[in-house]
Design an enzyme around this catalytic site. Structure first.
Site, PDB file in Angstrom:
ATOM      1  N   LYS A   8       0.829  -1.217   0.000  1.00  0.00           N
ATOM      2  CA  LYS A   8       0.000   0.000   0.000  1.00  0.00           C
ATOM      3  C   LYS A   8       0.861   1.263   0.000  1.00  0.00           C
ATOM      4  O   LYS A   8       0.670   2.159  -0.808  1.00  0.00           O
ATOM      5  CB  LYS A   8      -0.930   0.027   1.232  1.00  0.00           C
ATOM      6  CG  LYS A   8      -1.844  -1.176   1.355  1.00  0.00           C
ATOM      7  CD  LYS A   8      -2.743  -1.071   2.573  1.00  0.00           C
ATOM      8  CE  LYS A   8      -2.031  -1.132   3.902  1.00  0.00           C
ATOM      9  NZ  LYS A   8      -1.380  -2.436   4.202  1.00  0.00           N
ATOM     10  N   ARG A  81      -9.943   1.183   8.412  1.00  0.00           N
ATOM     11  CA  ARG A  81      -9.641  -0.228   8.652  1.00  0.00           C
ATOM     12  C   ARG A  81     -10.794  -0.955   9.325  1.00  0.00           C
ATOM     13  O   ARG A  81     -10.680  -2.150   9.595  1.00  0.00           O
ATOM     14  CB  ARG A  81      -8.411  -0.331   9.547  1.00  0.00           C
ATOM     15  CG  ARG A  81      -7.102  -0.644   8.824  1.00  0.00           C
ATOM     16  CD  ARG A  81      -6.022  -0.610   9.883  1.00  0.00           C
ATOM     17  NE  ARG A  81      -4.823  -1.307   9.594  1.00  0.00           N
ATOM     18  CZ  ARG A  81      -3.723  -0.793   9.046  1.00  0.00           C
ATOM     19  NH1 ARG A  81      -3.733   0.430   8.601  1.00  0.00           N
ATOM     20  NH2 ARG A  81      -2.639  -1.511   8.921  1.00  0.00           N
ATOM     21  N   ARG A 120      11.391  -5.230   5.227  1.00  0.00           N
ATOM     22  CA  ARG A 120      10.998  -3.820   5.065  1.00  0.00           C
ATOM     23  C   ARG A 120      11.908  -2.894   5.862  1.00  0.00           C
ATOM     24  O   ARG A 120      12.203  -3.137   7.022  1.00  0.00           O
ATOM     25  CB  ARG A 120       9.549  -3.621   5.518  1.00  0.00           C
ATOM     26  CG  ARG A 120       9.164  -2.148   5.607  1.00  0.00           C
ATOM     27  CD  ARG A 120       7.690  -1.894   5.497  1.00  0.00           C
ATOM     28  NE  ARG A 120       6.895  -2.563   6.509  1.00  0.00           N
ATOM     29  CZ  ARG A 120       5.572  -2.557   6.506  1.00  0.00           C
ATOM     30  NH1 ARG A 120       4.922  -1.928   5.536  1.00  0.00           N
ATOM     31  NH2 ARG A 120       4.904  -3.182   7.437  1.00  0.00           N
ATOM     32  N   ARG A 154      10.826  -1.112  11.361  1.00  0.00           N
ATOM     33  CA  ARG A 154       9.732  -0.829  12.297  1.00  0.00           C
ATOM     34  C   ARG A 154       9.726  -1.845  13.439  1.00  0.00           C
ATOM     35  O   ARG A 154       9.910  -3.043  13.207  1.00  0.00           O
ATOM     36  CB  ARG A 154       8.393  -0.890  11.558  1.00  0.00           C
ATOM     37  CG  ARG A 154       8.028   0.412  10.884  1.00  0.00           C
ATOM     38  CD  ARG A 154       6.881   0.263   9.938  1.00  0.00           C
ATOM     39  NE  ARG A 154       5.719  -0.428  10.487  1.00  0.00           N
ATOM     40  CZ  ARG A 154       4.593  -0.604   9.831  1.00  0.00           C
ATOM     41  NH1 ARG A 154       4.460  -0.125   8.602  1.00  0.00           N
ATOM     42  NH2 ARG A 154       3.591  -1.242  10.377  1.00  0.00           N
ATOM     43  N   ARG A 165      -1.405  -8.821  13.167  1.00  0.00           N
ATOM     44  CA  ARG A 165      -1.919  -7.791  12.247  1.00  0.00           C
ATOM     45  C   ARG A 165      -2.703  -8.417  11.111  1.00  0.00           C
ATOM     46  O   ARG A 165      -3.716  -7.875  10.657  1.00  0.00           O
ATOM     47  CB  ARG A 165      -0.751  -6.947  11.713  1.00  0.00           C
ATOM     48  CG  ARG A 165      -0.353  -5.858  12.710  1.00  0.00           C
ATOM     49  CD  ARG A 165       1.092  -5.440  12.583  1.00  0.00           C
ATOM     50  NE  ARG A 165       1.452  -4.932  11.292  1.00  0.00           N
ATOM     51  CZ  ARG A 165       2.698  -4.923  10.817  1.00  0.00           C
ATOM     52  NH1 ARG A 165       3.689  -5.393  11.537  1.00  0.00           N
ATOM     53  NH2 ARG A 165       2.936  -4.432   9.636  1.00  0.00           N
TER      54      ARG A 165
HETATM   55  P1  ADP Z   1       2.112  -1.910   3.206  1.00  0.00           P
HETATM   56  O1  ADP Z   1       2.098  -0.406   3.192  1.00  0.00           O
HETATM   57  O2  ADP Z   1       0.953  -2.511   2.480  1.00  0.00           O
HETATM   58  O3  ADP Z   1       2.246  -2.473   4.592  1.00  0.00           O
HETATM   59  P2  ADP Z   1       4.742  -1.610   1.930  1.00  0.00           P
HETATM   60  O4  ADP Z   1       4.441  -0.770   0.752  1.00  0.00           O
HETATM   61  O5  ADP Z   1       5.410  -0.980   3.086  1.00  0.00           O
HETATM   62  O6  ADP Z   1       3.399  -2.396   2.412  1.00  0.00           O
HETATM   63  O7  ADP Z   1       5.616  -2.852   1.407  1.00  0.00           O
HETATM   64  C1  ADP Z   1       6.117  -3.825   2.310  1.00  0.00           C
HETATM   65  C2  ADP Z   1       7.554  -4.190   1.908  1.00  0.00           C
HETATM   66  O8  ADP Z   1       7.546  -4.905   0.670  1.00  0.00           O
HETATM   67  C3  ADP Z   1       8.467  -2.995   1.689  1.00  0.00           C
HETATM   68  O9  ADP Z   1       9.760  -3.336   2.123  1.00  0.00           O
HETATM   69  C4  ADP Z   1       8.431  -2.760   0.189  1.00  0.00           C
HETATM   70  O10 ADP Z   1       9.668  -2.224  -0.279  1.00  0.00           O
HETATM   71  C5  ADP Z   1       8.225  -4.176  -0.355  1.00  0.00           C
HETATM   72  N1  ADP Z   1       7.327  -4.241  -1.523  1.00  0.00           N
HETATM   73  C6  ADP Z   1       6.204  -3.511  -1.748  1.00  0.00           C
HETATM   74  N2  ADP Z   1       5.611  -3.885  -2.907  1.00  0.00           N
HETATM   75  C7  ADP Z   1       6.375  -4.889  -3.421  1.00  0.00           C
HETATM   76  C8  ADP Z   1       6.286  -5.707  -4.600  1.00  0.00           C
HETATM   77  N3  ADP Z   1       5.261  -5.575  -5.472  1.00  0.00           N
HETATM   78  N4  ADP Z   1       7.236  -6.635  -4.803  1.00  0.00           N
HETATM   79  C9  ADP Z   1       8.251  -6.795  -3.907  1.00  0.00           C
HETATM   80  N5  ADP Z   1       8.385  -6.062  -2.776  1.00  0.00           N
HETATM   81  C10 ADP Z   1       7.462  -5.121  -2.530  1.00  0.00           C
HETATM   82  P1  ADP Z   2       0.940  -1.844   7.511  1.00  0.00           P
HETATM   83  O1  ADP Z   2       1.498  -0.896   6.484  1.00  0.00           O
HETATM   84  O2  ADP Z   2       1.926  -2.923   7.834  1.00  0.00           O
HETATM   85  O3  ADP Z   2      -0.415  -2.321   7.135  1.00  0.00           O
HETATM   86  P2  ADP Z   2       0.368   0.479   9.139  1.00  0.00           P
HETATM   87  O4  ADP Z   2       1.589   1.318   9.136  1.00  0.00           O
HETATM   88  O5  ADP Z   2      -0.728   0.874   8.236  1.00  0.00           O
HETATM   89  O6  ADP Z   2       0.792  -1.037   8.888  1.00  0.00           O
HETATM   90  O7  ADP Z   2      -0.220   0.394  10.617  1.00  0.00           O
HETATM   91  C1  ADP Z   2       0.602   0.092  11.732  1.00  0.00           C
HETATM   92  C2  ADP Z   2      -0.260  -0.026  12.980  1.00  0.00           C
HETATM   93  O8  ADP Z   2      -0.908   1.232  13.245  1.00  0.00           O
HETATM   94  C3  ADP Z   2      -1.399  -1.040  12.893  1.00  0.00           C
HETATM   95  O9  ADP Z   2      -0.980  -2.343  13.233  1.00  0.00           O
HETATM   96  C4  ADP Z   2      -2.387  -0.463  13.912  1.00  0.00           C
HETATM   97  O10 ADP Z   2      -1.994  -0.753  15.246  1.00  0.00           O
HETATM   98  C5  ADP Z   2      -2.232   1.036  13.717  1.00  0.00           C
HETATM   99  N1  ADP Z   2      -3.178   1.577  12.704  1.00  0.00           N
HETATM  100  C6  ADP Z   2      -2.858   2.184  11.525  1.00  0.00           C
HETATM  101  N2  ADP Z   2      -3.962   2.591  10.891  1.00  0.00           N
HETATM  102  C7  ADP Z   2      -5.024   2.215  11.646  1.00  0.00           C
HETATM  103  C8  ADP Z   2      -6.427   2.339  11.520  1.00  0.00           C
HETATM  104  N3  ADP Z   2      -6.990   2.941  10.448  1.00  0.00           N
HETATM  105  N4  ADP Z   2      -7.199   1.816  12.503  1.00  0.00           N
HETATM  106  C9  ADP Z   2      -6.671   1.233  13.595  1.00  0.00           C
HETATM  107  N5  ADP Z   2      -5.352   1.090  13.789  1.00  0.00           N
HETATM  108  C10 ADP Z   2      -4.515   1.577  12.820  1.00  0.00           C
END
Ligand code: ADP
Ligand code: ADP
Ligand code: ZN
Length: 216
Positions: A8, A81, A120, A154, A165
């Site tokens: 995302k 969410r 990541r 993180r 999660r």
């Molecule tokens: P999210 O915001 O959904 O939690 P991230 O965008 O932070 O996910 O991506 C999670 C990890 O995977 C990061 O280290 C990112 O660089 C990597 N990543 C994201 N998209 C891809 C992809 N399509 N292929 C390989 N690695 C990816």
């Molecule tokens: P990821 O990219 O791995 O999906 P995020 O960075 O979006 O993780 O979120 C990290 C943490 O922040 C979540 O595990 C949750 O505890 C909190 N969080 C983020 N966004 C929300 C939301 N919209 N509602 C509730 N908790 C949230």
């Protein structure tokens, strides 16, 4: 929308450049609050460190404030969410006569999610995201854009928290997609996020551009 690690943040970073929008990530906003060690930040940390969702009332208040501050196009990442958060957002956007145009859903398999989250990294100065294997920086451990900025991991990107999660995603967040599918005027763009980031980005960009063209 999509499970943790689906890509995302990565896709949002690219799309805001393409479409000139502001990227609003609830996770980033909460992490900044947490880092400030405020009372609110300490409260957020209890949930985030356990991989649980922050309660809706706290999320809705913080995100409503953040959304209000944006003037122009907006890309929400990680919010809403829960269905309750979605309803609160809809109400706020309806009052501003600026409803959502599209929801992008990125899917990813569990084994891929685990590998992505384990590798990541992010730059603490500019926020740019990396992956040790899939999106490595030019110099190992350091941001390409910020001289000498050491990439960080993180604290919630550990295996136990990731499992929690994922569970929270299935139990509470997946229903939000169903909620949006019930909204007539809303475009839902579903992409297979298991593929390379450029392939996913091209597909989402094309889908959003064709929506844009249809509206003009
Ligand atoms: P999210 O915001 O959904 O939690 P991230 O965008 O932070 O996910 O991506 C999670 C990890 O995977 C990061 O280290 C990112 O660089 C990597 N990543 C994201 N998209 C891809 C992809 N399509 N292929 C390989 N690695 C990816
Ligand atoms: P990821 O990219 O791995 O999906 P995020 O960075 O979006 O993780 O979120 C990290 C943490 O922040 C979540 O595990 C949750 O505890 C909190 N969080 C983020 N966004 C929300 C939301 N919209 N509602 C509730 N908790 C949230
Ligand atoms: Zn940087």
């Amino acid at each position: 929308m999509g499970p943790p690690g689906a890509g995302k943040g990565t896709q949002a970073e690219r799309l805001v450049k393409e479409f000139g929008m502001k990227h609003l990530s609830s996770g980033d906003i909460f992490r900044a609050e947490k880092a400030s060690n405020s009372e609110l930040g300490l409260r957020l940390a209890r949930y985030m460190d356990a991989g649980e969702l922050v309660p809706d009332d706290v999320v809705v208040e913080m995100m409503a404030k953040a959304v209000t501050q944006v003037d122009g196009g907006l890309m929400l990442d990680g919010f809403p969410r829960t269905v309750a958060q979605g309803e609160a957002l809809d109400k706020q956007l309806a009052e501003a006569a600026s409803p959502l145009d599209a929801v992008v859903v990125i899917t990813a398999d569990d084994d891929i999610i685990v590998k992505r989250i384990a590798g990541r990294r992010a730059c603490p100065l500019c926020g740019r995201g990396y992956h040790v294997t899939f999106m490595p920086p030019r110099r190992e451990g350091y941001c390409d854009d910020c001289d000498n900025a050491e990439l960080t991991q993180r604290s919630d990107d550990c295996e136990a928290t990731v499992r929690q999660r994922l569970e929270a995603y299935r139990a509470q967040t997946e229903a939000v997609i169903g909620y949006y599918k019930g909204c007539d005027s809303l475009a839902i763009v579903e992409v297979d996020g298991n593929r390379p980031a450029e392939v996913v980005a091209d597909e989402v960009t094309q889908a959003l551009a064709s929506l844009d063209a249809a509206r003009v």
